[in-house]
Design a protein around this motif. Structure first.
Motif: not given
Lengths: 542, 542
Positions: A113-115, A117
C-alpha cells in the motif's frame, strides 16, 4: 457433484467427492512416478490418507524440508503456510484429500500500500454483527493487509510466515495463560528457562549464573539493559530514583532509536545517550568511544553503559564487541549487546561477527525477525541472573506469587500478564536444531554475496557499503539521459514497486549518498530469482 | 471402514465415511426434531454441509449465541472453541460433517498443577527433530498445560478461550506485521485508532483530541501513565532526565504492584509511590489522599499523579474516581484510571463504579482479562493525544517512519515492532456490539450476587467483603470439631482442589482474616452449577 479432471503433465486423476466453501474432499488415483508439484494451500489445512499404494511426501516447512514415505492407512497433514509435493512410488495408488476450508482458486497476489490508498472498511464499533459477517470482514482485512508472507516483502527485518510458528501459536492460544507464575504456566516456565539458558551458552556465559526472560520487544529489552546497568551501578535507585547521577550511555551513531526512547522513559533523558562515530561499514570506532568516555569523565558525567549493536537496522553492521569490551572493562561499564536484528549471527558458522560476546553483561535477542517467531518474541538475557531479580522484584505481588522467583518468573519482569509467544521459537529450534538454523542463516548470507556480484556488473546500481550481514543497501541511478536527481531516484523506484505490487523494499538516506534501497534477506524461500526480478524491475522504472 | 451407530435419545444415524487421525468425514441421516445436543469439538474444526432437508444450527461463541436456518447446499463451520447444537426441522434430512483433525473421544479433563508435580519433557534444544515428533511434543505441552479454558479455572483475572479471539489470532498471524508504520499495517492502524477512539468516548472525553495505543500489558500502560504525567509536569525531563524532582505518586493500598515496578523502572524510585488507606470495601479514602498530599507538600515533595484503581486484584474494588478527581484538580495532579481489571465496567449498565472518568487524564484498559482477547491486548488512552506523541517521539527512526505520526503509530509508543493482538478485541466487540458486551458483564455481576446469597446460608463460608464487581472473596472454615487453624484452612482447601483437578481458585491473605479464596467470575460459560460444585467441594475437604 462428482467430477473428474486430468491435470496436464501429471498422470493422476482427481475426483471431487464433496465440495462446499467450508471443505472439499477429493480422491486421487495415481500412476507410478506421478507427482503433484510443490504447492501450498493458502489458508486451508490439507490432510491426506493413503488408501492404496506407497507415496513419498516432501514438505517444505520454511527453512526445512522433510521427506517421508507413506503406506496404506497412513496419513499426513500439511501445516498451514507449508508447501508439499506428493509422488506415487508404487505401480498405482489412491489417496483421499480433505481441504478445510476449500482451497481458494484465486490465490491472492501480493498487496502493498501507498499512503494515499483509500481503505474502505466498516471498522466502526457499536452495533453487533453476526459471526458470518464478522468472519467475512476478517477475510477482507486479511486480503487488504500487506503481504508480508511474500518473498517480495523485503521491507522489514522480518518476512514470511512460518508453519512451525503458526502451529505453536495455535497451542499458545488454546492454552492461553500468563507467564507470571509457575502454577499458571508450568511447562512454558520451563521452556522460557531452557531457551534463555541456551542463549546464555551461545554468549559463552556460565548458564548457571545467568538468567533471562521473554520480553515485549527489542526496544523493551534495550530499556531493561539500561535499567539493569543503573541498578548494578546504584542499587539505591530502586527506592530513591535516579537522584543526581549524570549517567552517560554510549551507542554507535547507527544504533536503534530505542536507546533514545528508553533513556527518556527510564528518566535519564535523551541527552544521556552519546552517539559514537562509525566507520565506513557502520561499525563503532572503539578509539572514539574511549576518547568520548575520557572527555565525559572530565566533564563530571558518569559513564554507565556501552551498547554494542550486533546488526544495525540500515547497513546490518556489527560493532566490534571484543574491542568495546576492552574499553568497557577499563572504565568498569556495563556492556550490552543489542542483537535484536543480528541474533542469527549466534547460529552462523561465521562467529567473527560476534566475537567477544562472552565479555558482555546482557543481550537483546529478537526471535521474530530472521527466525520468524511470533511477533514479538524477544529475549533479554543477563550474565548475572540474580541482578535481574534484584533490579525488578518488588513487594505487593503476594496475591499472585506463591512460589520462589526460580519458579514464578514474573518476578524477573516489568510485565505481569505475559504471553507464551516464545513457544514459537522453541518449536522452530526444536524442528531445525542448531545445524538447521546454521544452514538457514548461512544460505542467506551466501545469497547476499551472490547479489553483490550481480550488482557490481550493473552500471545503474551502486552498493552503498559492502554488506557483512543480511542487509543490502543499493542505490538505483536514473536511466541515462534522465535529468532526475540521482539522490532521490531510489525513492521513486520504491514507490513504483509498491504501486505495481511488485515488491516492498524499504529505503534509507545518508548525507553522502542521498536515498537508497535497503533489501533485507530473511524470507525462507527467497532466492536469486526473486532478487533479480526486483532489481530488474528497479532498472526498468522510468 | 463404514460404520453405523445410533445415538440414544436422538433420532439420527451417523455413518463414518472416512476416518484417520487427521480427519473424519461423517454422514448423518435425521428424523424431524432430532437434535445433536450442544457440544464442542476440542481442537477440531467442524464443517457441516446440508445435503437434504432444513436444519436449525445454534452456535455458542463465548458470550454470544447465534441461530441460523440452513437449507440444501448450505453449510456452516463451527469455529474452534465454540459449541453448537443442530436440529432437523424438516421431515427428514441428511448432513455431511468434516472434522479436521478427527475429534478426540477422550476429551481432556481439567489439569491443574502443584509446584511439586514433576513435568517430564524433552524440552532441551540443540538436535533437530522431525515435524511429526515436534507436533506430538506440542500436543503433550498442550495436555500438560493448565486448563484455563475450563469454567473451573477461576484463578486468574481471565478464564476461557473465545472462538472470536482464536479466529482473529489466525488472521493476525497469517498477516504477521508490525504496528510501527502505516505502510506495514494500514488496516490495523485504522483499527487501533477506532478502538482507542471508542474507549476515549466511553471515558467521556473529546475523541478528537484524545489518542491511544495498544501496549504490551497493564503494567506497561501504568508505566506509560507515570511517564506522561512526568512529561506533562516537566517536558525537559525528556532530554535532561528526572533531575532533582522529588515526585510523589498516590495509589490505594490495594493498587497493583506495577506502580512500584514502574516507579523503579522510570527512575522515580519506589519511595515515590505513596499508599493511601482504603475503606472496608477496598476503596481509596479521598480525605486521606488529600491529607497525605498536603503533608508531602509541606515536606518539599512534588505530588505528580493520582492513580484510581478501577477494579483491585483482590477485592475488585473501585476507587471513587469522582472524589479523587476533585483532589487531583485541586492540586493540579495527573489523574490516571487503572482499569486493567475493571475495564468491563465501562460497558455495564451500572455506571456508578466508574463515574467521574471524564475528569481523568489517562486510562489503562486490558481487553485480555474479562473480554478474553489475545493475551496481552492492553490499551493506553490519553485525553491529550498530542502529549502522548510529544512524550515519546524521538529522532533516529527516519529509516522506518516515512509518514506523519497520525499514520505511523509507532511514534506514540516505546515499542518498535508491535503485534496486532488488539484485532481480537475488535472482532469480539464487532460480533457482540455494545449491547452484547453489556449483557455479558451484567450477567456475571448477577451471578456474583446469586453466589453471595448462597454463601450467606452456609455456616462454614465467610464473605470477606461484600463484592461490588467480579471478585468474590470467601473464607472456608474447617469442619466442626477440627483443630485446624481457620486462618489457614482456605489454603489447604485450595491445594486439595488443585490436587484433585477439581478447580483452580486463587487465594489471598489479610492481617484481619488470614487466608481466603478469591473466586473470579469471568468465564463465558460459568454458571451457578459450577460455582456450587466448587463451594460444595470446598466444604467437603477434610
Amino acid at each position: 457433484m462428482f467430477e473428474t479432471e486430468t491435470l496436464r503433465d501429471a498422470k493422476y486423476t482427481r475426483t471431487v467427492l464433496f465440495e462446499t466453501e467450508a471443505f472439499e474432499v477429493v480422491r486421487c488415483v495415481w500412476q507410478k512416478e506421478a507427482i503433484s508439484m510443490l504447492h501450498s494451500h493458502g489458508v486451508s489445512q490439507c490432510s491426506v490418507l493413503i488408501e492404496n499404494g506407497i507415496f513419498e511426501n516432501k514438505t517444505v516447512l520454511g527453512f526445512k524440508t522433510e521427506t517421508q514415505i507413506l503406506k496404506v492407512g497412513q496419513f499426513f497433514t500439511t501445516p498451514i503456510a507449508a508447501e508439499h509435493e506428493i509422488k506415487c512410488i508404487s505401480e498405482t495408488g489412491t489417496t483421499l484429500h480433505v481441504y478445510s476450508p476449500k482451497i481458494s482458486k484465486d490465490l491472492k497476489p501480493a498487496t502493498f500500500h501507498n499512503q494515499n490508498d483509500k481503505l474502505e472498511f466498516h471498522l466502526d464499533l457499536g452495533d453487533s454483527l453476526n459471526w458470518n459477517h464478522v468472519s467475512h470482514l476478517l477475510s477482507e482485512i486479511e486480503k487488504s493487509s500487506v503481504t508480508t508472507s511474500s518473498p517480495y516483502f523485503m521491507n522489514q527485518l522480518f518476512s514470511g510466515v512460518h508453519s512451525q510458528t503458526l502451529a505453536a501459536e495455535s497451542v499458545i492460544h488454546r492454552t492461553r495463560t500468563t507467564l507470571a507464575t509457575w502454577e499458571a504456566s508450568p511447562v512454558y516456565s520451563l521452556i522460557e528457562k531452557e531457551i534463555t539458558k541456551k542463549l546464555a551458552m551461545k554468549m559463552g556465559w556460565d548458564s548457571k549464573n545467568s538468567d533471562g526472560i521473554g520480553i515485549s520487544g527489542g526496544s523493551a529489552a534495550n530499556m531493561m539493559a539500561l535499567h539493569c546497568a543503573r541498578h548494578s551501578n546504584n542499587p539505591l535507585a530502586k527506592t530513591q530514583g535516579n537522584q543526581n547521577h549524570s549517567y552517560r550511555i554510549y551507542v554507535s551513531d547507527q544504533a536503534h532509536y530505542s536507546f533514545l526512547k528508553s533513556a527518556n522513559a527510564i528518566g535519564l533523558g535523551t541527552n544521556s545517550v552519546v552517539s559514537i562515530q562509525t566507520d565506513e561499514f557502520g561499525k563503532m570506532i572503539s578509539d572514539d568511544l574511549q576518547a568520548q568516555i575520557q572527555q565525559d569523565l572530565k566533564s563530571g558525567h558518569e559513564p554507565l553503559l556501552v551498547a554494542a549493536t550486533a546488526g544495525t537496522t540500515v547497513l546490518g553492521a556489527f560493532d566490534p564487541i571484543d574491542e568495546l569490551a576492552v574499553v568497557a572493562r577499563k572504565f568498569n561499564l556495563w556492556l550490552h549487546v543489542d542483537a535484536a536484528w543480528g541474533a542469527p549471527a549466534y547460529f552462523s558458522k561465521n562467529t567473527d561477527l560476534i566475537k567477544g560476546s562472552e565479555l558482555a553483561d546482557s543481550l537483546t535477542f529478537d526471535a521474530h525477525k530472521f527466525f520468524g517467531a511470533d511477533l514479538t518474541s524477544t529475549f533479554f538475557v543477563v550474565k548475572n541472573g540474580a541482578l535481574l531479580f534484584e533490579a525488578n522484584d518488588v513487594k505487593g505481588g503476594e496475591y499472585l506469587f506463591h512460589e520462589s522467583e526460580e519458579l514464578d518468573r514474573g518476578r524477573l519482569s516489568w510485565q505481569c500478564g505475559r504471553g507464551a509467544e516464545f513457544l514459537s521459537f522453541w518449536t522452530l529450534w526444536k524442528n531445525l536444531g542448531d545445524q538447521g538454523l546454521q544452514n538457514a542463516i548461512d544460505q542467506k548470507l551466501e545469497l547476499v554475496q551472490t547479489t553483490v556480484d550481480f550488482i557490481k556488473n550493473q552500471q545503474r546500481l551502486r552498493l552503498i557499503s559492502h554488506p557483512s550481514f543480511l542487509n543490502l543497501c543499493v542505490q538505483v541511478l536514473p536511466p541515462q539521459g534522465s535529468e532526475a536527481d540521482p539522490r532521490a531516484w531510489s525513492i521513486h523506484v520504491r514507490k513504483q514497486m509498491i504501486k505495481h505490487h511488485q515488491a516492498m523494499v524499504n529505503y534509507s538516506e545518508n548525507s553522502k549518498d542521498g536515498a537508497f534501497l535497503r533489501m533485507i534477506f530473511v524470507h525462507p524461500q527467497l532466492n536469486f530469482e526473486h532478487v533479480k526480478n526486483i532489481l530488474n524491475f528497479a532498472l526498468g522504472v522510468c
